[in-house]
Motif scaffolding. Structure first.
Motif, PDB file in Angstrom:
ATOM      1  N   ILE A 107      24.704  34.894 -72.775  1.00 53.29           N
ATOM      2  CA  ILE A 107      24.884  35.235 -71.359  1.00 53.29           C
ATOM      3  C   ILE A 107      23.614  35.868 -70.793  1.00 53.29           C
ATOM      4  O   ILE A 107      23.111  35.432 -69.761  1.00 53.29           O
ATOM      5  CB  ILE A 107      26.099  36.166 -71.171  1.00 53.29           C
ATOM      6  N   THR A 108      23.072  36.890 -71.465  1.00 57.42           N
ATOM      7  CA  THR A 108      21.882  37.553 -70.930  1.00 57.42           C
ATOM      8  C   THR A 108      20.677  36.619 -70.930  1.00 57.42           C
ATOM      9  O   THR A 108      19.866  36.654 -70.019  1.00 57.42           O
ATOM     10  CB  THR A 108      21.546  38.859 -71.681  1.00 57.42           C
ATOM     11  N   GLN A 109      20.586  35.758 -71.945  1.00 53.24           N
ATOM     12  CA  GLN A 109      19.468  34.814 -72.001  1.00 53.24           C
ATOM     13  C   GLN A 109      19.553  33.804 -70.858  1.00 53.24           C
ATOM     14  O   GLN A 109      18.560  33.530 -70.186  1.00 53.24           O
ATOM     15  CB  GLN A 109      19.435  34.079 -73.346  1.00 53.24           C
ATOM     16  N   GLN A 110      20.742  33.264 -70.619  1.00 52.31           N
ATOM     17  CA  GLN A 110      20.902  32.260 -69.559  1.00 52.31           C
ATOM     18  C   GLN A 110      20.694  32.862 -68.170  1.00 52.31           C
ATOM     19  O   GLN A 110      20.119  32.213 -67.291  1.00 52.31           O
ATOM     20  CB  GLN A 110      22.277  31.593 -69.655  1.00 52.31           C
ATOM     21  N   ILE A 111      21.159  34.088 -67.958  1.00 49.25           N
ATOM     22  CA  ILE A 111      20.920  34.751 -66.666  1.00 49.25           C
ATOM     23  C   ILE A 111      19.420  34.905 -66.450  1.00 49.25           C
ATOM     24  O   ILE A 111      18.891  34.617 -65.378  1.00 49.25           O
ATOM     25  CB  ILE A 111      21.649  36.098 -66.578  1.00 49.25           C
ATOM     26  N   SER A 112      18.716  35.332 -67.482  1.00 50.87           N
ATOM     27  CA  SER A 112      17.267  35.490 -67.384  1.00 50.87           C
ATOM     28  C   SER A 112      16.577  34.147 -67.162  1.00 50.87           C
ATOM     29  O   SER A 112      15.666  34.042 -66.338  1.00 50.87           O
ATOM     30  CB  SER A 112      16.739  36.155 -68.651  1.00 50.87           C
ATOM     31  N   ASN A 113      17.016  33.122 -67.879  1.00 50.60           N
ATOM     32  CA  ASN A 113      16.419  31.788 -67.724  1.00 50.60           C
ATOM     33  C   ASN A 113      16.561  31.280 -66.293  1.00 50.60           C
ATOM     34  O   ASN A 113      15.727  30.504 -65.827  1.00 50.60           O
ATOM     35  CB  ASN A 113      17.074  30.781 -68.667  1.00 50.60           C
ATOM     36  N   ASN A 114      17.610  31.695 -65.619  1.00 55.16           N
ATOM     37  CA  ASN A 114      17.870  31.276 -64.241  1.00 55.16           C
ATOM     38  C   ASN A 114      17.186  32.210 -63.250  1.00 55.16           C
ATOM     39  O   ASN A 114      17.454  32.142 -62.057  1.00 55.16           O
ATOM     40  CB  ASN A 114      19.376  31.221 -63.993  1.00 55.16           C
ATOM     41  N   GLY A 115      16.349  33.086 -63.717  1.00 57.34           N
ATOM     42  CA  GLY A 115      15.652  34.020 -62.841  1.00 57.34           C
ATOM     43  C   GLY A 115      16.551  35.118 -62.330  1.00 57.34           C
ATOM     44  O   GLY A 115      16.183  35.875 -61.447  1.00 57.34           O
ATOM     45  N   GLY A 116      17.757  35.222 -62.880  1.00 59.91           N
ATOM     46  CA  GLY A 116      18.679  36.268 -62.476  1.00 59.91           C
ATOM     47  C   GLY A 116      19.177  36.124 -61.057  1.00 59.91           C
ATOM     48  O   GLY A 116      19.680  37.078 -60.484  1.00 59.91           O
ATOM     49  N   LEU A 117      19.058  34.957 -60.458  1.00 61.37           N
ATOM     50  CA  LEU A 117      19.454  34.794 -59.053  1.00 61.37           C
ATOM     51  C   LEU A 117      20.957  34.641 -58.937  1.00 61.37           C
ATOM     52  O   LEU A 117      21.673  35.609 -58.811  1.00 61.37           O
ATOM     53  CB  LEU A 117      18.688  33.627 -58.437  1.00 61.37           C
ATOM     54  N   SER A 118      21.452  33.429 -58.943  1.00 61.63           N
ATOM     55  CA  SER A 118      22.896  33.192 -58.977  1.00 61.63           C
ATOM     56  C   SER A 118      23.134  31.838 -59.605  1.00 61.63           C
ATOM     57  O   SER A 118      22.253  30.981 -59.626  1.00 61.63           O
ATOM     58  CB  SER A 118      23.503  33.251 -57.573  1.00 61.63           C
ATOM     59  N   GLY A 119      24.328  31.652 -60.134  1.00 60.87           N
ATOM     60  CA  GLY A 119      24.651  30.371 -60.737  1.00 60.87           C
ATOM     61  C   GLY A 119      25.850  30.459 -61.650  1.00 60.87           C
ATOM     62  O   GLY A 119      26.522  31.491 -61.732  1.00 60.87           O
ATOM     63  N   THR A 120      26.110  29.360 -62.337  1.00 59.08           N
ATOM     64  CA  THR A 120      27.160  29.295 -63.345  1.00 59.08           C
ATOM     65  C   THR A 120      26.588  28.604 -64.567  1.00 59.08           C
ATOM     66  O   THR A 120      25.655  27.798 -64.468  1.00 59.08           O
ATOM     67  CB  THR A 120      28.382  28.478 -62.853  1.00 59.08           C
ATOM     68  N   PHE A 121      27.108  28.929 -65.721  1.00 56.12           N
ATOM     69  CA  PHE A 121      26.790  28.171 -66.917  1.00 56.12           C
ATOM     70  C   PHE A 121      27.948  28.311 -67.889  1.00 56.12           C
ATOM     71  O   PHE A 121      28.800  29.190 -67.747  1.00 56.12           O
ATOM     72  CB  PHE A 121      25.442  28.560 -67.539  1.00 56.12           C
ATOM     73  N   TYR A 122      27.953  27.423 -68.862  1.00 59.02           N
ATOM     74  CA  TYR A 122      29.095  27.290 -69.756  1.00 59.02           C
ATOM     75  C   TYR A 122      28.620  27.204 -71.193  1.00 59.02           C
ATOM     76  O   TYR A 122      27.512  26.752 -71.463  1.00 59.02           O
ATOM     77  CB  TYR A 122      29.886  26.024 -69.389  1.00 59.02           C
ATOM     78  N   GLY A 123      29.481  27.622 -72.105  1.00 62.34           N
ATOM     79  CA  GLY A 123      29.157  27.547 -73.516  1.00 62.34           C
ATOM     80  C   GLY A 123      30.408  27.310 -74.329  1.00 62.34           C
ATOM     81  O   GLY A 123      31.532  27.437 -73.829  1.00 62.34           O
ATOM     82  N   LYS A 124      30.198  26.954 -75.562  1.00 61.88           N
ATOM     83  CA  LYS A 124      31.325  26.814 -76.481  1.00 61.88           C
ATOM     84  C   LYS A 124      30.895  27.360 -77.825  1.00 61.88           C
ATOM     85  O   LYS A 124      29.746  27.193 -78.240  1.00 61.88           O
ATOM     86  CB  LYS A 124      31.821  25.384 -76.565  1.00 61.88           C
ATOM     87  N   THR A 125      31.816  28.046 -78.448  1.00 59.64           N
ATOM     88  CA  THR A 125      31.534  28.714 -79.701  1.00 59.64           C
ATOM     89  C   THR A 125      32.640  28.381 -80.686  1.00 59.64           C
ATOM     90  O   THR A 125      33.817  28.659 -80.421  1.00 59.64           O
ATOM     91  CB  THR A 125      31.462  30.246 -79.495  1.00 59.64           C
ATOM     92  N   GLN A 126      32.261  27.768 -81.803  1.00 56.73           N
ATOM     93  CA  GLN A 126      33.258  27.420 -82.809  1.00 56.73           C
ATOM     94  C   GLN A 126      33.713  28.683 -83.532  1.00 56.73           C
ATOM     95  O   GLN A 126      32.903  29.557 -83.859  1.00 56.73           O
ATOM     96  CB  GLN A 126      32.709  26.414 -83.814  1.00 56.73           C
ATOM     97  N   VAL A 127      35.008  28.771 -83.739  1.00 61.02           N
ATOM     98  CA  VAL A 127      35.578  29.874 -84.505  1.00 61.02           C
ATOM     99  C   VAL A 127      36.308  29.265 -85.696  1.00 61.02           C
ATOM    100  O   VAL A 127      36.103  28.103 -86.012  1.00 61.02           O
ATOM    101  CB  VAL A 127      36.494  30.773 -83.627  1.00 61.02           C
ATOM    102  N   ALA A 128      37.159  30.003 -86.326  1.00 60.35           N
ATOM    103  CA  ALA A 128      37.824  29.574 -87.560  1.00 60.35           C
ATOM    104  C   ALA A 128      38.374  28.154 -87.482  1.00 60.35           C
ATOM    105  O   ALA A 128      38.952  27.754 -86.473  1.00 60.35           O
ATOM    106  CB  ALA A 128      38.950  30.546 -87.895  1.00 60.35           C
ATOM    107  N   GLY A 129      38.181  27.420 -88.574  1.00 61.94           N
ATOM    108  CA  GLY A 129      38.756  26.086 -88.691  1.00 61.94           C
ATOM    109  C   GLY A 129      38.245  25.133 -87.627  1.00 61.94           C
ATOM    110  O   GLY A 129      37.047  24.987 -87.423  1.00 61.94           O
TER     111      GLY A 129
END
Length: 169
Positions: A112-134
């Protein structure tokens, strides 16, 4: 007897004008207070988050939404996991009955902090997915906008909204 510490901060509604405009709301109407401006920005960010939710993800669940202000932004170095973010995600996952483990939450916060910084901290949306158990995956998204959240000394913060859902790989 419980002790409560209250810190008064001074902020002008005009400080939020760039964030208000950056999410497509135009100018702040005259006479609107800061609380209403922040809630309006969050509402628009939630709308954008849901509208752009990737079709390949599990369904967007509007009952699993949260919002906050992360501040001061200057202290949140890109790619780190600020305590305020990890605490918020942990509580959200507990409330939404999603798997809660510290490494997963820390990695999401770092992204989250990396993507906000990559976007210049202006405004936007981004999405991610994180595998958990199984074969389970946490699908998540964030909408954000930057604003001056304290006048003196000036302090920038990130108004953000967050949602997550659990799905199968």
């Amino acid at each position: 007897m419980a002790r409560v510490s209250v810190t008064n901060i001074h902020v002008n509604v005009n400080n939020f004008a760039p964030a208000y405009k950056s999410v497509g709301l135009g100018a702040i109407p005259p006479g609107v207070n800061v609380s209403t401006v922040v809630k309006t920005i969050e509402k628009q960010l939630f709308k954008d988050l849901e509208t752009n939710w990737p079709a390949s993800y599990s369904d967007f669940d509007s009952s699993q939404e949260d919002s906050a202000i992360m501040a001061p932004w200057k202290d949140n170095v890109p790619g780190t996991a600020p305590k305020c973010v990890t605490d918020a995600i942990t509580l959200d996952f507990q409330n939404w009955e999603l798997p809660v483990d510290k490494p997963t939450i820390t990695n999401i916060a770092k992204e989250i902090t990396q993507q906000i910084s990559n976007n210049g901290g202006l405004s936007g949306t981004f999405y991610g997915k994180t595998q958990v158990a199984g074969s389970e995956t946490i699908y998540w998204g964030i909408g954000f906008a930057t604003a001056v959240v304290v006048n003196s000394p000036e302090e920038k913060g990130i108004i953000y909204v967050f949602s997550a859902s659990l799905g199968l790989n």
